[in-house]
Design an enzyme around this catalytic site. Structure first.
Site: not given
Ligand code: KIV
Length: 280
Positions: A49, A87, A117, A119, A186
């Site tokens: 994000s 991420d 993390k 997706e 989410e």
């Molecule tokens: O990228 C991010 O901040 C996220 C959160 C919204 C969980 O994936």
């Protein structure tokens, strides 16, 4: 009071078992990481994000591995107790398992993250298995997955039909079996999130997924009101820091223009005899 210790992956598991809610927030830089860590938040996510809220992209898709590593390193320097999760950005794990493991490794090796993390649902089981086999803890992320926005057709709530809810439950179970240590849920209906939370032994961390998850996550810039291009319904804005910053900046400008800044307390002086010698 308990002495504070670093949060680990097994500790999060234990928190689920004990019914202790898990708190997670994003951070993308050193000062925010310091503040989030000092606030006692359990998990800091350096989310992709950042592409939208700090780099000004229209979506998260342009974010690169190098950008993620750069921001993760800054967060690492500011946070000492929270579990740090990096991420994986778009196309860093989607094309090949080998690439995915190499990129996941960079988050730990170069940036000092504790976990990554990614997706995606059951299609990503082979990727999760390979990364976990390499010794890298993986947090899954299902429901509204912004990297798949083109396929999802926009930022829409997911799992609203019986079939879609069942598919999410199957994704959650598949990711748990593949070795994920936690799951972000989410933008899904609260009852669906509650059912998933009961069905898996790993903690679920909700964002727009209601109160029955094992923990909650928000984008810090949304929570403090620093990103106002759009505010999703599930965000609670605890303050409006953008307004406070704007007021401070406008006051600074006014004071420079009218000569009230810098005041006597912001100036340095030179002794009279030194000044006279200087003037000569
Ligand atoms: O990228 C991010 O901040 C996220 C959160 C919204 C969980 O994936």
């Amino acid at each position: 009071m308990d002495e504070r210790t670093k949060i680990t992956v097994p500790r999060l598991q234990q928190m689920k078992q004990e019914g202790r809610p898990i708190t997670m927030l994003t951070a993308y830089d050193y000062p925010t990481a310091l503040l989030v860590d000092r606030a006692g938040i359990d998990v800091i996510l350096v989310g992709d994000s950042l592409g939208m809220v700090v780099l000004g992209y229209e979506s998260t898709l342009p974010v690169t591995m190098d950008e993620m590593i750069h921001h993760c390193k800054a967060v690492r320097r500011g946070a000492h107790y929270a579990l740090l999760v990096g991420d994986m950005p778009f196309m860093s794990y989607q094309s090949e398992v080998y690439e995915a493991v190499k990129n996941a490794g960079r988050f730990l090796k170069e940036a000092g993250m504790d976990a990554v993390k990614l997706e995606g649902g059951r299609d990503y089981v082979p990727v999760v298995e390979a990364i976990v086999r390499a010794g890298i803890p993986v947090m899954g992320h299902i429901g509204l997955t912004p990297q798949f926005i083109a396929r999802l057709g926009g930022f829409k709530v997911q799992g609203r039909t019986a079939q879609a809810a069942r598919a999410l439950l199957e994704d959650a179970k598949a990711l748990e079996a593949a070795g994920c240590f936690a799951l972000v849920l989410e933008a899904i209906p609260d009852r669906v999130a509650a059912r998933i939370t009961e069905a898996v032994r790993i903690p679920t961390i909700g964002i727009g997924a209601g109160p029955h998850c094992d923990g909650q996550v928000l984008v810090t810039h949304d929570l403090i009101g620093l990103f106002d291009r759009f505010v999703p319904r599930f965000v609670k804005q605890y303050t409006n820091i953008a307004r406070q910053i704007s007021e401070a900046l406008a006051q600074y400008r006014r004071e420079v223009l009218d000569g009230t800044f810098p005041g006597p307390e912001h100036r340095f002086t030179i002794k009279d005899e030194e000044w006279e010698a200087f003037e000569g």
